[in-house]
Design an enzyme around this catalytic site. Structure first.
Site, PDB file in Angstrom:
ATOM      1  N   ASP A  17       0.829  -1.205   0.000  1.00 20.18           N
ATOM      2  CA  ASP A  17       0.000   0.000   0.000  1.00 20.18           C
ATOM      3  C   ASP A  17       0.871   1.265   0.000  1.00 20.18           C
ATOM      4  OD1 ASP A  17      -1.847   2.016   0.522  1.00 20.18           O
ATOM      5  OD2 ASP A  17      -2.997   0.825   1.945  1.00 20.18           O
ATOM      6  N   HIS A 210      -8.763  -1.775   8.005  1.00 19.48           N
ATOM      7  CA  HIS A 210      -7.715  -1.055   7.255  1.00 19.48           C
ATOM      8  C   HIS A 210      -8.119   0.419   7.287  1.00 19.48           C
ATOM      9  CE1 HIS A 210      -4.720  -0.728   3.859  1.00 19.48           C
ATOM     10  NE2 HIS A 210      -5.337   0.443   3.805  1.00 19.48           N
ATOM     11  N   HIS A 212      -7.391   4.713   7.714  1.00 18.47           N
ATOM     12  CA  HIS A 212      -6.472   5.769   7.292  1.00 18.47           C
ATOM     13  C   HIS A 212      -6.507   6.944   8.264  1.00 18.47           C
ATOM     14  CE1 HIS A 212      -5.727   4.643   2.790  1.00 18.47           C
ATOM     15  NE2 HIS A 212      -5.477   3.657   3.600  1.00 18.47           N
ATOM     16  N   CYS A 243      -2.353   7.759  -0.006  1.00 13.28           N
ATOM     17  CA  CYS A 243      -2.770   9.092  -0.479  1.00 13.28           C
ATOM     18  C   CYS A 243      -2.887  10.157   0.604  1.00 13.28           C
ATOM     19  CB  CYS A 243      -4.117   9.017  -1.198  1.00 13.28           C
ATOM     20  SG  CYS A 243      -4.111   7.901  -2.555  1.00 13.28           S
ATOM     21  N   ASN A 252      -2.064   6.132   5.419  1.00 10.00           N
ATOM     22  CA  ASN A 252      -2.227   4.934   6.239  1.00 10.00           C
ATOM     23  C   ASN A 252      -1.927   5.233   7.705  1.00 10.00           C
ATOM     24  OD1 ASN A 252      -2.897   2.777   4.359  1.00 10.00           O
ATOM     25  ND2 ASN A 252      -0.900   3.216   3.441  1.00 10.00           N
TER      26      ASN A 252
HETATM   27 ZN    ZN Z   1      -4.354   2.028   2.905  1.00  5.91          ZN
END
Ligand code: ZN
Length: 310
Positions: A17, A210, A212, A243, A252
């Protein structure tokens, strides 16, 4: 690697990622050094690559080689992302232990990202599971529901549709399905509500969070998920990738900060924080122009922290 039982599983996604969202191509030997350092710190699961055409992502052209290397590290669960059956076949041939397939809850994101409807992606999952059953029955298949908490293209994503999709991919044979806050839209109340519903809908097939940190709520959201029974978390060393939109905020969730939060609370991760900090060195030397994030690596652990956790 630490083999004593842990309370939570921290799955490092940086080599996939993280690298996937930056321009610099990290060399295979630098990736190996980074993966080695993560492993030495006690990280027991790493998403090491994605199997996509090298033309689209030159960063991942060495996916098979990286998988083969990671597999030499005893006890490490080696994961790879695959968007379709072709990628899954290549990943299985390289020897992965676990596949993760991103399936978008947002209809608009699904079309933009993989040019397939959500129903077509469910069918892709079914074909991958079939292939796995025939050729590599020990390989685990995870379908991660991306844009589960909102989407930059269509805005709101219906929670009923997220649950419908998680049910559809597990009915299609995925061993587990987790939820991804791909856009950093989630808040802790929403996290608790949706992960509870996920558990009610698919039971012990409910998978990883998952999340962010795009808007600064990454750790708060992880804690909220933990409080409703989630024990598997994706994060990225130095917060690489995912991003980042705002300066100072990673995309992340930062692995170092996440491990610190859990360990400080007495929740075992199996990861040694000092060695984890040291794993930033091979990462930074492999991608010298990238900014690494992390509050705890910047500030250091509080005085007496180690004593408190032993
Ligand atoms: Zn991610």
């Amino acid at each position: 690697m630490n083999s004593s039982p842990t309370d939570v599983l921290i799955s490092e996604v940086g080599p996939r990622d993280g690298l996937q969202s930056i321009k610099t191509v990290m060399s295979t030997s630098d990736k190996q050094k980074w993966i080695d350092a993560l492993y030495k710190a006690g990280v027991s699961e790493i998403e090491v690559a994605s199997f996509v055409p090298p033309k689209l992502l030159p960063q991942m052209a060495d996916a098979a080689e990286v998988v083969r290397y990671a597999k030499t590290l005893t006890g490490l669960t080696v994961m790879a992302l695959v968007p379709n059956l072709k990628g899954a076949i290549a990943a299985i041939e390289a020897g992965v232990h676990k596949l993760t397939i991103p399936v978008s809850a947002s209809a608009a994101h699904s079309m933009a990202n993989v040019r397939k409807t959500r129903e077509e992606m469910v069918d892709e999952v079914r074909q991958i599971v079939q292939y796995r059953n025939d050729w590599a029955p020990l390989v685990k298949v995870e379908a991660g529901i991306s844009t589960a908490f909102g989407c930059t293209l269509q805005g709101l994503v219906s929670e009923d549709e997220v649950i419908w999709l998680a049910e559809a991919v597990t009915t299609a044979g995925a061993d587990e399905s987790g939820l991804s806050d791909t856009t950093g839209y989630a808040n802790p109340v929403q996290i608790k509500r949706l992960f509870k519903r996920l558990k009610e809908a698919i039971g012990n097939k409910a998978g990883a969070a998952h999340l962010h940190n795009t808007r600064g709520l990454g750790l708060a959201n992880c804690l909220a998920a933990y409080e409703v029974g989630v024990t598997s978390f994706d994060s990225s060393l130095g917060g690489l990738g995912g991003c980042p939109y705002a300066p100072g905020a990673s995309g992340n969730v930062v692995t170092e900060d996440l491990v610190f939060m859990f360990e400080a609370m007495g929740i075992k991760t199996g990861i040694n924080l000092d060695l984890l900090f040291q794993a930033r060195e091979p990462l930074q030397s492999g991608v010298p122009h990238e900014t690494l994030y992390g509050m705890v690596p910047e500030a250091g652990v509080p005085k007496g922290f180690e004593a408190a956790t032993k």
